[in-house]
Design a protein around this motif. Structure first.
Motif, PDB file in Angstrom:
ATOM      1  N   ALA A 282      46.926  67.330 -44.530  1.00 60.32           N
ATOM      2  CA  ALA A 282      45.749  67.985 -44.452  1.00 60.32           C
ATOM      3  C   ALA A 282      44.359  67.521 -43.796  1.00 60.32           C
ATOM      4  CB  ALA A 282      45.469  68.468 -45.749  1.00 60.32           C
ATOM      5  N   VAL A 283      44.393  66.340 -44.248  1.00 64.46           N
ATOM      6  CA  VAL A 283      43.194  65.614 -43.545  1.00 64.46           C
ATOM      7  C   VAL A 283      43.164  65.463 -41.808  1.00 64.46           C
ATOM      8  CG1 VAL A 283      41.872  63.337 -43.404  1.00 64.46           C
ATOM      9  CG2 VAL A 283      42.523  64.428 -45.582  1.00 64.46           C
ATOM     10  N   ALA A 284      44.418  65.112 -41.525  1.00 66.33           N
ATOM     11  CA  ALA A 284      44.788  64.867 -40.191  1.00 66.33           C
ATOM     12  C   ALA A 284      44.405  66.321 -39.284  1.00 66.33           C
ATOM     13  CB  ALA A 284      46.022  64.664 -39.986  1.00 66.33           C
ATOM     14  N   ALA A 285      44.799  67.479 -40.003  1.00 66.24           N
ATOM     15  CA  ALA A 285      44.715  68.718 -39.285  1.00 66.24           C
ATOM     16  C   ALA A 285      43.051  69.044 -39.332  1.00 66.24           C
ATOM     17  CB  ALA A 285      45.317  69.913 -40.132  1.00 66.24           C
ATOM     18  N   LEU A 286      42.259  68.554 -40.552  1.00 66.41           N
ATOM     19  CA  LEU A 286      40.788  68.686 -40.425  1.00 66.41           C
ATOM     20  C   LEU A 286      40.156  68.137 -39.383  1.00 66.41           C
ATOM     21  CD1 LEU A 286      38.199  69.450 -41.864  1.00 66.41           C
ATOM     22  CD2 LEU A 286      38.558  67.220 -43.268  1.00 66.41           C
ATOM     23  N   ARG A 287      40.758  66.746 -39.156  1.00 64.09           N
ATOM     24  CA  ARG A 287      40.301  65.994 -37.873  1.00 64.09           C
ATOM     25  C   ARG A 287      40.290  66.844 -36.641  1.00 64.09           C
ATOM     26  NH1 ARG A 287      43.843  61.437 -37.323  1.00 64.09           N
ATOM     27  NH2 ARG A 287      44.936  63.050 -36.311  1.00 64.09           N
ATOM     28  N   ASP A 288      41.636  67.421 -36.372  1.00 61.95           N
ATOM     29  CA  ASP A 288      41.735  68.210 -35.194  1.00 61.95           C
ATOM     30  C   ASP A 288      40.903  69.340 -35.078  1.00 61.95           C
ATOM     31  OD1 ASP A 288      43.903  66.108 -34.825  1.00 61.95           O
ATOM     32  OD2 ASP A 288      45.398  67.558 -35.325  1.00 61.95           O
TER      33      ASP A 288
ATOM     34  N   PHE B  98      39.624  57.772 -54.552  1.00 59.57           N
ATOM     35  CA  PHE B  98      40.108  56.696 -53.820  1.00 59.57           C
ATOM     36  C   PHE B  98      41.031  57.206 -52.827  1.00 59.57           C
ATOM     37  CE2 PHE B  98      42.695  52.631 -53.380  1.00 59.57           C
ATOM     38  CZ  PHE B  98      41.859  52.072 -52.280  1.00 59.57           C
ATOM     39  N   THR B  99      42.091  57.890 -53.213  1.00 52.52           N
ATOM     40  CA  THR B  99      43.113  58.300 -52.065  1.00 52.52           C
ATOM     41  C   THR B  99      42.345  59.290 -51.082  1.00 52.52           C
ATOM     42  OG1 THR B  99      44.581  58.461 -53.873  1.00 52.52           O
ATOM     43  CG2 THR B  99      45.080  59.978 -51.915  1.00 52.52           C
ATOM     44  N   ALA B 100      41.416  60.104 -51.457  1.00 52.29           N
ATOM     45  CA  ALA B 100      40.757  60.861 -50.314  1.00 52.29           C
ATOM     46  C   ALA B 100      39.603  59.982 -49.491  1.00 52.29           C
ATOM     47  CB  ALA B 100      39.549  61.736 -51.087  1.00 52.29           C
ATOM     48  N   LEU B 101      39.234  58.998 -49.883  1.00 57.66           N
ATOM     49  CA  LEU B 101      38.355  57.679 -49.146  1.00 57.66           C
ATOM     50  C   LEU B 101      39.365  57.159 -48.114  1.00 57.66           C
ATOM     51  CD1 LEU B 101      35.894  56.360 -48.817  1.00 57.66           C
ATOM     52  CD2 LEU B 101      36.663  54.818 -50.273  1.00 57.66           C
ATOM     53  N   ARG B 102      40.602  56.913 -48.758  1.00 53.07           N
ATOM     54  CA  ARG B 102      41.470  56.307 -47.647  1.00 53.07           C
ATOM     55  C   ARG B 102      41.875  57.243 -46.612  1.00 53.07           C
ATOM     56  NH1 ARG B 102      46.131  55.088 -49.172  1.00 53.07           N
ATOM     57  NH2 ARG B 102      46.678  53.541 -47.857  1.00 53.07           N
ATOM     58  N   ASN B 103      42.243  58.292 -46.906  1.00 55.26           N
ATOM     59  CA  ASN B 103      42.665  59.277 -46.057  1.00 55.26           C
ATOM     60  C   ASN B 103      41.467  59.795 -44.903  1.00 55.26           C
ATOM     61  OD1 ASN B 103      45.210  59.508 -47.179  1.00 55.26           O
ATOM     62  ND2 ASN B 103      44.614  61.156 -48.444  1.00 55.26           N
ATOM     63  N   VAL B 104      40.307  59.927 -45.337  1.00 55.35           N
ATOM     64  CA  VAL B 104      39.420  60.292 -44.434  1.00 55.35           C
ATOM     65  C   VAL B 104      39.044  59.238 -43.593  1.00 55.35           C
ATOM     66  CG1 VAL B 104      36.634  61.068 -44.440  1.00 55.35           C
ATOM     67  CG2 VAL B 104      38.435  62.166 -46.127  1.00 55.35           C
ATOM     68  N   THR B 105      38.741  58.224 -44.031  1.00 51.76           N
ATOM     69  CA  THR B 105      38.092  57.027 -43.467  1.00 51.76           C
ATOM     70  C   THR B 105      39.221  56.356 -42.331  1.00 51.76           C
ATOM     71  OG1 THR B 105      38.878  55.328 -45.010  1.00 51.76           O
ATOM     72  CG2 THR B 105      36.578  56.079 -44.924  1.00 51.76           C
ATOM     73  N   ARG B 106      40.412  56.662 -42.590  1.00 51.90           N
ATOM     74  CA  ARG B 106      41.669  56.272 -41.731  1.00 51.90           C
ATOM     75  C   ARG B 106      41.559  57.289 -40.456  1.00 51.90           C
ATOM     76  NH1 ARG B 106      47.117  55.281 -44.452  1.00 51.90           N
ATOM     77  NH2 ARG B 106      45.994  57.057 -46.082  1.00 51.90           N
ATOM     78  N   ALA B 107      41.382  58.613 -40.796  1.00 46.64           N
ATOM     79  CA  ALA B 107      41.546  59.758 -39.945  1.00 46.64           C
ATOM     80  C   ALA B 107      40.492  59.735 -38.940  1.00 46.64           C
ATOM     81  CB  ALA B 107      41.528  60.928 -40.797  1.00 46.64           C
ATOM     82  N   PHE B 108      39.265  59.182 -39.415  1.00 40.76           N
ATOM     83  CA  PHE B 108      37.865  59.407 -38.491  1.00 40.76           C
ATOM     84  C   PHE B 108      37.458  58.067 -38.260  1.00 40.76           C
ATOM     85  CE2 PHE B 108      38.048  63.470 -40.782  1.00 40.76           C
ATOM     86  CZ  PHE B 108      37.553  64.295 -39.672  1.00 40.76           C
ATOM     87  N   ASP B 109      38.194  56.994 -38.255  1.00 34.72           N
ATOM     88  CA  ASP B 109      37.723  55.650 -37.997  1.00 34.72           C
ATOM     89  C   ASP B 109      37.422  55.490 -36.691  1.00 34.72           C
ATOM     90  OD1 ASP B 109      37.131  52.854 -38.708  1.00 34.72           O
ATOM     91  OD2 ASP B 109      38.871  52.155 -37.425  1.00 34.72           O
ATOM     92  N   ASP B 110      38.351  56.082 -35.608  1.00 37.59           N
ATOM     93  CA  ASP B 110      37.957  56.206 -34.338  1.00 37.59           C
ATOM     94  C   ASP B 110      36.734  56.546 -33.896  1.00 37.59           C
ATOM     95  OD1 ASP B 110      40.238  54.365 -33.847  1.00 37.59           O
ATOM     96  OD2 ASP B 110      41.425  56.263 -33.246  1.00 37.59           O
ATOM     97  N   ASP B 111      36.362  57.836 -34.572  1.00 38.65           N
ATOM     98  CA  ASP B 111      34.985  58.506 -34.319  1.00 38.65           C
ATOM     99  C   ASP B 111      34.000  57.614 -34.572  1.00 38.65           C
ATOM    100  OD1 ASP B 111      36.901  60.619 -34.337  1.00 38.65           O
ATOM    101  OD2 ASP B 111      35.819  62.033 -35.192  1.00 38.65           O
ATOM    102  N   LEU B 112      33.801  57.095 -35.817  1.00 36.81           N
ATOM    103  CA  LEU B 112      32.806  56.372 -35.861  1.00 36.81           C
ATOM    104  C   LEU B 112      32.644  55.066 -35.234  1.00 36.81           C
ATOM    105  CD1 LEU B 112      33.080  56.420 -40.081  1.00 36.81           C
ATOM    106  CD2 LEU B 112      31.628  57.797 -38.596  1.00 36.81           C
ATOM    107  N   ARG B 113      33.608  54.585 -34.725  1.00 36.16           N
ATOM    108  CA  ARG B 113      33.612  53.439 -33.793  1.00 36.16           C
ATOM    109  C   ARG B 113      33.315  53.735 -32.555  1.00 36.16           C
ATOM    110  NH1 ARG B 113      38.424  48.838 -34.957  1.00 36.16           N
ATOM    111  NH2 ARG B 113      38.457  48.964 -37.226  1.00 36.16           N
TER     112      ARG B 113
END
Length: 225
Positions: free
Chosen positions: A66-72, A112-127
């Protein structure tokens, strides 16, 4: 005064709370796009009605697909994000160490699970952003844990460790690229967010006014007046 936030896109994970709405309103007033993410359709509709121009997204942040779909969806609509504020939380505790139930721990672990999911999905964006910012709201209980809040303090400590690891990743990526740091990850600690909603908004927006290297891997304690 130019705060560096105008024109940026910021995602508020778990942003339908009073604190999330305060931050979203401040972001909109400063000319940023605020994407409020939550799981409750009614609370999202209420936030949209309350804050002019806010974008809302319904998503179970504990579900990586669901987080990957959100990112898209966010990429398609806004081209990515420049900032994330993690507000997914909640409290369960009491009863001393014997009262630290598995059920309560599982509930708290969702943050914590949500934090892991969101930061991994959007890490490239922030960088990729020229001023990427990640912030979480943690608790003073990490420094002063109590038996009756052991589950809660343990999850918050894990969230802080994860955020600091993200900060190290930002530093390493910039160093490897031979570039100046542009992304930063910050921990805000509070005893309670009640009454600190506006202070959090001010502190979060202020992260864009400081160089990344000055705020990366920094813990900021917010206290009431």
């Amino acid at each position: 005064m130019d705060t560096g936030i105008e024109g940026r896109t910021v995602l508020l994970a778990g942003g339908t709370s009073a604190a999330g709405r305060s931050v979203a309103g401040a972001l909109r007033a400063a000319g940023a796009t605020a994407v409020v993410v939550g799981s409750d359709a009614g609370r999202l509709a209420s936030a949209a009605a309350e804050i002019d121009g806010v974008v809302t997204e319904q998503c179970d942040l504990t579900d990586p697909d669901a987080v990957a779909a959100l990112r898209d969806r966010v990429h398609a609509a806004h081209g990515g994000v420049d900032g994330i504020l993690h507000l997914v939380g909640g409290w369960r505790g009491g009863g001393g160490l014997a009262g630290q139930s598995d059920e309560d721990f599982a509930f708290l672990l969702r943050s914590f699970t949500a934090l892991r999911n969101v930061t991994r999905a959007f890490d490239d964006d922030l960088r990729a952003s020229d001023a990427g910012r990640l912030a979480i709201v943690s608790s003073t209980s990490v420094a002063r844990p109590l038996a009756g809040g052991a589950n809660y303090a343990a999850v918050k400590a894990a969230s802080e460790a994860w955020t600091r690891a993200v900060a190290q990743g930002f530093t390493k990526a910039a160093r490897d690229a031979g570039a100046d740091p542009s992304a930063a990850a910050v921990v805000f600690r509070v005893k309670s967010l009640a009454g600190l909603e506006d202070a959090l908004a001010l502190a979060f927006l202020g992260l864009w006014g400081d160089p990344a290297e000055d705020v990366n891997d920094v813990t900021i304690e917010l206290a009431g007046a």
